[in-house]
Write an enzyme that holds these catalytic residues in place. Sequence first.
Site, short mmCIF file in Angstrom:
data_model
loop_
_atom_site.label_atom_id
_atom_site.label_comp_id
_atom_site.label_asym_id
_atom_site.label_seq_id
_atom_site.Cartn_x
_atom_site.Cartn_y
_atom_site.Cartn_z
N GLU A 21 47.14 66.21 41.55
CA GLU A 21 47.30 66.24 40.09
C GLU A 21 46.26 65.35 39.43
O GLU A 21 45.70 65.68 38.38
CB GLU A 21 48.70 65.77 39.69
CG GLU A 21 49.81 66.71 40.09
CD GLU A 21 51.16 66.19 39.66
OE1 GLU A 21 51.73 66.79 38.73
OE2 GLU A 21 51.63 65.18 40.23
N LYS A 98 54.84 70.49 30.81
CA LYS A 98 53.99 70.46 32.01
C LYS A 98 54.21 71.77 32.77
O LYS A 98 54.90 71.82 33.79
CB LYS A 98 54.35 69.24 32.87
CG LYS A 98 53.40 68.98 34.01
CD LYS A 98 53.76 67.68 34.73
CE LYS A 98 52.82 67.42 35.89
NZ LYS A 98 53.17 66.18 36.61
#
Length: 119
Positions: A21, A98
């Site tokens: 990420e 997200k």
Amino acid sequence: MDRVALRGLRARGHHGVFPEEREEGQTFVVDLVLGLDTRPAAADDDLTKTVHYGVVAEEVVAVVEGKPVDLVETLAERIAQVCLKHEVVQEVEVCVHKPEAPITVPFDDVTVTINRSRV
């Protein structure tokens, strides 16, 4: 309290607890609802007496694109603080989406929503 809403602000950030990420980044989507009194601006038709939502949008995108954090909760808090720096904004609701979260099962979205105020 009047409301000014910005929905669907998109920016690429490198937030999350997993190395991929941080390295690859992903798209975050932010919805804001700013609480303020719009009567002074409306009475005088004066932008300086309200919140300039274009400026707020740019500031929020800068936070998302800025220094990485582990948690979406931390990102939401940083965004709320940026919004409350505008003197006329008395409260803010921040929802951070997200949609590319690293989850192993099918899902549509992950969101964190917070409410903050001056009092």
